[in-house]
Enzyme design. Structure first.
Site, PDB file in Angstrom:
ATOM      1  N   ARG A  58       0.956  -1.173  -0.002  1.00  0.00           N
ATOM      2  CA  ARG A  58      -0.050   0.101   0.004  1.00  0.00           C
ATOM      3  C   ARG A  58       0.826   1.158  -0.018  1.00  0.00           C
ATOM      4  O   ARG A  58       0.530   2.352  -0.573  1.00  0.00           O
ATOM      5  CB  ARG A  58      -1.094  -0.129   1.258  1.00  0.00           C
ATOM      6  CG  ARG A  58      -1.997  -1.328   0.839  1.00  0.00           C
ATOM      7  CD  ARG A  58      -3.073  -1.260   1.889  1.00  0.00           C
ATOM      8  NE  ARG A  58      -2.534  -1.304   3.320  1.00  0.00           N
ATOM      9  CZ  ARG A  58      -2.271  -2.575   4.021  1.00  0.00           C
ATOM     10  NH1 ARG A  58      -2.462  -3.714   3.113  1.00  0.00           N
ATOM     11  NH2 ARG A  58      -1.589  -2.499   4.995  1.00  0.00           N
ATOM     12  N   GLU A  95       2.214  -5.441  13.222  1.00  0.00           N
ATOM     13  CA  GLU A  95       1.436  -5.284  14.284  1.00  0.00           C
ATOM     14  C   GLU A  95       0.605  -6.839  14.702  1.00  0.00           C
ATOM     15  O   GLU A  95       0.328  -6.990  15.706  1.00  0.00           O
ATOM     16  CB  GLU A  95      -0.059  -4.449  14.004  1.00  0.00           C
ATOM     17  CG  GLU A  95       0.283  -3.046  13.451  1.00  0.00           C
ATOM     18  CD  GLU A  95       0.881  -2.623  11.953  1.00  0.00           C
ATOM     19  OE1 GLU A  95       0.152  -2.839  11.072  1.00  0.00           O
ATOM     20  OE2 GLU A  95       1.967  -2.895  11.847  1.00  0.00           O
TER      21      GLU A  95
END
Length: 172
Positions: A58, A95
């Site tokens: 992204r 994460e």
């Protein structure tokens, strides 16, 4: 412009407790996508930038159009094994997992001023790794630009010496 109405939030993806911010709903709206890139351009216009680096995947959809808008080059930072030429690599924690990023050894020249661009600043692991790669090649990271920042995860703290700009913030 408020872009939050163009971001789809998906609870419990990719695992329970994660509130995924889906930018594909923004990207498919040409006018809002252009406006987001234009706003990021305005936020970083004061920086001296030779090249923009963006982590896969992204970061490509934010970094490449931003580089085009600023008239500078774009350097893709990819996952290990995806680049065809000689690379350097750095491992990091995500994460919700682990990964390794790589960049071509000739992608950044010593002394070049680099802006790192990505869709999301969460824990800061991906961007701190991207900073490390740029610095290992002799580049100077002058800033980082994001569509979204998840403030509760304090990723900005890993970038304390770097100017950080974001269009949107979320608490979760």
């Amino acid at each position: 412009m408020d872009f939050k109405d163009s971001i789809r939030v998906i609870p419990d993806f990719p695992q329970p407790g994660i509130s995924f911010k889906d930018i594909t709903t923004l990207l498919k709206d040409g006018a809002k996508y252009r406006a987001a890139i234009d706003e990021l351009k305005a936020l970083v216009a004061h920086l001296e930038i030779d090249v923009i680096a963006g982590p896969e995947a992204r970061g490509f959809v934010v970094g490449a159009p931003l580089a085009y808008a600023l008239g500078v080059g774009f350097v893709p930072i990819r996952k290990s094994g995806k680049l065809p030429y000689e690379t350097i690599e750095v491992g990091y924690d995500l994460e919700y997992g682990k990964d390794t990023l790589a960049v071509h050894t000739d992608a950044i020249q010593p002394g070049q001023k680099v802006l790192i661009a990505d869709d999301l600043l969460a824990t800061g692991g991906t961007i701190a790794t991207s900073v490390s790669l740029v610095e290992q090649l002799g580049g100077q990271v002058v800033g980082a630009a994001f569509l979204i920042e998840l403030t509760a995860l304090a990723g900005r703290n890993k970038l304390s010496d770097i100017e950080v700009v974001t269009l949107l913030t979320y608490e979760d």
